[in-house]
Design an enzyme around this catalytic site. Structure first.
Site, PDB file in Angstrom:
ATOM      1  N   CYS A  21      47.109  17.176  38.354  1.00 40.28           N
ATOM      2  CA  CYS A  21      47.662  18.153  39.285  1.00 40.28           C
ATOM      3  C   CYS A  21      46.538  18.804  40.062  1.00 40.28           C
ATOM      4  CB  CYS A  21      48.480  19.212  38.538  1.00 40.28           C
ATOM      5  SG  CYS A  21      47.491  20.227  37.422  1.00 40.28           S
ATOM      6  N   CYS A  24      43.834  20.590  38.127  1.00 43.64           N
ATOM      7  CA  CYS A  24      42.762  19.721  37.627  1.00 43.64           C
ATOM      8  C   CYS A  24      41.697  19.529  38.706  1.00 43.64           C
ATOM      9  CB  CYS A  24      43.324  18.364  37.213  1.00 43.64           C
ATOM     10  SG  CYS A  24      44.560  18.424  35.890  1.00 43.64           S
ATOM     11  N   ASP A 451      34.395   6.978  79.868  1.00 44.09           N
ATOM     12  CA  ASP A 451      33.396   6.175  80.553  1.00 44.09           C
ATOM     13  C   ASP A 451      34.127   5.074  81.325  1.00 44.09           C
ATOM     14  OD1 ASP A 451      30.837   5.234  81.243  1.00 44.09           O
ATOM     15  OD2 ASP A 451      30.950   3.720  79.669  1.00 44.09           O
TER      16      ASP A 451
END
Length: 771
Positions: A21, A24, A451
């Site tokens: 989870c 953790c 460009d």
């Protein structure tokens, strides 16, 4: 990365095991950050920790820090050198076997839990089926589920407790133990063990009427639903990484090398730059190279996202991982191992999945204090109910429901699953992002600096248009004769005419030329098939259609030449740096997305204005030096624009690095790609609008995920606190919340570019790109 020290840092990836989870995740990050000068970002979906640390902090110390937090950690495999697969793909392959073994154990545990838990759930939820001593049978069936089925939760909870921590597993373990302990008390001491006992079922806790009820259905239902949810969640999360695995699978393991000794099959590791290898029809190209012999078509769809096969012949470049769908090819290797395009794509996708979006960092902060808050709430609920004189089993039920329902799993999965699915899908479409920050940047850009040469145009001289004189020999024969004469010319204009003529000729062969002569300042001439053919600069007295074409060529800044056969002007050919086929569509789609296009090029004013007019770009800057482009970016940012720069050359690197977002063409230089946040692997700029739309869809998905994750807890926790939610449906709701988050993220795997890519704009694009 936020919080990264200013000193020189090294980056180490760790494979972390045992996380379930967001709490953790927060604990691992906090433990790693406890080392001097170390910062870490942990990804729950991938099980990876990206650690920035000083050189004096060794990787072994990082592993030890994670293990002190109560989790497993391992260093990835050493980088592959001179191999046909990247280190990431090798690392993924090395972990595949262990993952499959773990998945098999989880399947077995889930299967046994289902067999034992289903009779308990049925008998507890259907009072009419409750026979004499049914509760004792349920107790016997529930005991293995509580002890063995829920063992992973108990083990991880105990491990966290040893480190003075708590996670989602702590909540589940306590909920299961509390439900089973109460049921054991009820059976042996509370009167529920009476042989004729019947128990009604309700999703809402009810009073006991003097007899303690058993909650064995909760004791087996919580581990059953959580195990099932985790198993389905793991399968779904594996799906979010499918694109990365498919890229790894494109790497060829063996290759047929051709040399003086003949043709032999060797491992891809043994292939070296400069060696010639054979690619038969249907085979994958082993590595990047140039065609030495043969001609064919190659399918690039799995590497660059280009839908149509590309025709290749001698001298043409091919990409490793593409599929030969035509004839036999002999290819000379130009890059091997980690230097190949496929390896770089795989590396970029892996890097992108290691980061976190800003919203997820906020969710992790919340998850870090979430579990302790839940414990406090559960204890408060238990004390409040008992203090208010409520039935003890109702108080315990409400407290257990709070523990079970308040799981922060969805918070930890909200961003990484969406990011994995989006970056994988982007790679399939030819869009590579460097991380979540790039996705967030793409979402917000409102000006893009484009460009010209190599980005909006092809970057090399080619035939833009051919206009044949009426009642003459026709366009096809005119270009064929002109191409034959120009074979003797070294001028780029002549080479462009010859190349176009070869492509336009079915067999690809041109007739021989005799009496060839170059006319300085005018053109060339020669005899082809008994006729005098001249390719010259145009003069006065052209037929009306050719005179109109000459005027259009001058407006478009193209170079015109006329083809004369036996003294008669037969055609006018326009040669120039033509627009890429998708440039008009790309600019138009960007404009529709609210992004302002700005053209900045080092080319002359006339060609720049011609391209801008064709693409309907109002803001044009010609003869820009690299410094001019960088200054233009700063000026636009000072005006409040969020600027993206698209370029492909060394002269674009400074502007790319100074923009809010740098976007490089995949066909460009390494300097441009290295300075960019996003790389367009496809040959044209038309993927840019797809990138913007994909980023917006991804960030919208993440917001929905987080809204659901927070909203789910905001609704269910109060319901559990007031006694309106039993532990068993609470466990089901908690598992469903995680599945919904992952399922919502998986929709990005099927994300499609705008249907506007299609038919409506085909004719205008072609017309504009040639004028």
């Amino acid at each position: 990365m936020d919080g990264e020290p200013a000193s020189v840092q090294e980056v180490t990836d760790l494979a972390v095991g045992g996380m379930t989870c967001a709490a953790c995740v927060k604990r691992v990050e906090k433990k790693l950050a406890g080392l001097d000068g170390v910062s870490a970002s942990v990804n729950l979906a991938t099980g990876r920790a990206r650690v920035h640390h000083p050189p004096e902090v060794l990787p072994e110390q990082l592993v030890a820090a994670v293990e002190r937090a109560g989790y497993t950690a391992a260093l990835p495999d050493p980088p592959a050198e001179r191999r046909g697969e990247s280190s990431e793909s090798g690392d993924n392959g090395a972990r595949a076997g262990a993952m499959d073994t773990q998945a098999q154990r989880e399947r077995d545990r889930l299967a046994v839990t289902v067999l034992l838990a289903l009779p308990v759930l049925v008998l507890s939820m259907v009072p009419a089926w409750q026979f004499r001593n049914w509760q004792w049978l349920c107790f016997v069936l529930a005991a293995p589920v509580v002890v063995w089925g829920a063992l992973p939760f108990h083990q991880r909870a105990a491990r966290a407790l040893r480190h003075s921590a708590s996670t989602m597993d702590t909540l589940v373990s306590l909920g299961v133990v509390a439900s089973f302990a109460w049921s054991t008390y009820a059976l042996f001491l509370g009167g529920a063990g009476d042989p004729g006992m019947r128990m009604p079922f309700s999703l809402v806790p009810t009073a006991s009427d003097g007899v303690a009820h058993v909650y064995l259905e909760a004791a087996v239902g919580v581990p059953l639903f959580v195990l099932a949810g985790r198993y389905l969640e793991a399968r779904a999360r594996r799906g979010t990484g499918a694109a990365l695995r498919s890229l790894a699978e494109l790497a060829v393991k063996e290759v047929s090398v051709r040399d003086d000794a003949g043709e032999r099959l060797v491992a891809i590791d043994a292939l070296r730059v400069g060696q010639v290898f054979v690619v038969r029809p249907g085979e994958r190209v082993a590595t990047d190279g140039t065609v030495a012999e043969g001609s064919s078509a190659v399918d690039l769809s799995l590497v660059t996202g280009e839908s149509e096969p590309a025709e290749v012949g001698p001298g043409a470049a091919v990409i490793g991982g593409s599929v030969n769908v035509g004839g036999l090819l002999a290819v000379r290797a130009t890059a091997v191992g980690a230097d190949t395009r496929l390896a770089r794509i795989t590396h970029l996708v892996t890097e992108a999945q290691a980061g976190k979006a800003r919203a997820q960092r906020l969710a992790d902060q919340v998850a870090g204090v979430f579990v302790p808050v839940v414990f406090t709430l559960a204890a408060t609920v238990l004390g409040f109910w008992l203090g208010a004189g409520a039935d003890p089993q109702s108080a315990i039920t409400a407290s257990v429901a709070v523990l079970v329902v308040a799981c922060p799993c969805a918070l930890g999965l909200a961003t990484p699953t969406a990011l994995m699915a989006a970056t994988g899908r982007g790679a399939q479409l030819g869009v590579l992002v460097s991380g979540p920050q790039a996705l967030e940047g793409l979402q917000h850009i409102d000006a893009v600096l484009l460009d010209k040469t190599g980005t909006l145009t092809s970057g090399h001289m080619s035939v833009a248009r051919i206009t044949a004189a009426p009642l003459g020999i026709g366009e096809e024969r005119a270009i064929r004769l002109a191409g034959a004469v120009e074979r003797g010319s070294e001028h780029p204009l002549g080479q462009a005419v010859t190349a176009h003529a070869r492509r336009a000729t079915p067999a690809g062969t041109l007739p021989d030329v005799t009496a060839f002569a170059a006319l300085p300042g005018r053109g060339v001439r020669g005899e082809v098939e008994g006729r005098l053919v001249e390719v010259l600069a145009p003069d006065d007295g052209l037929p009306a259609p050719l005179a109109e074409a000459l005027s259009a060529a001058e407006t478009a800044a193209h170079t015109p030449v006329v083809v004369r056969v036996d003294g008669v002007t037969e055609a006018l050919i326009e040669v120039g740096d033509v627009l890429r086929p998708g440039s008009y569509r790309a600019v138009d789609r960007l404009r529709r997305l609210g992004v302002r296009p700005v053209l900045a090029t080092g080319d002359r004013e006339a060609p720049a204005r011609a391209v801008a007019t064709a693409l309907r770009i109002d803001d044009v800057h010609a003869r820009c030096t690299p410094e001019d482009k960088a200054r233009l970016v700063r000026r636009l940012r000072d005006e409040g624009c969020r600027v993206a720069v698209v370029g492909d050359g060394v002269n674009d690197a400074a502007a790319l690095a100074g923009a809010d977002l740098g976007i490089a063409m995949g066909t460009g230089t390494d300097a441009a790609i290295g300075a960019a946040d996003v790389t367009l692997v496809r040959g044209g700029v038309d993927a840019l609008a797809d990138a913007v739309r994909l980023s917006r869809s991804t960030l919208a998905t993440i917001r929905v995920n987080l809204l659901w994750a927070f909203g789910y807890n905001a609704v269910t926790v109060p319901l559990a606190m007031v006694g309106l939610l039993n532990p068993m449906p609470a466990a089901a709701a908690m598992s469903v919340s995680s599945l919904l988050v992952v399922g919502n993220s998986l929709r990005l795997r099927a994300w499609q570019p705008s249907p506007a890519r299609s038919r409506r704009s085909t004719t205008p694009v072609r017309g504009r790109s040639l004028r």
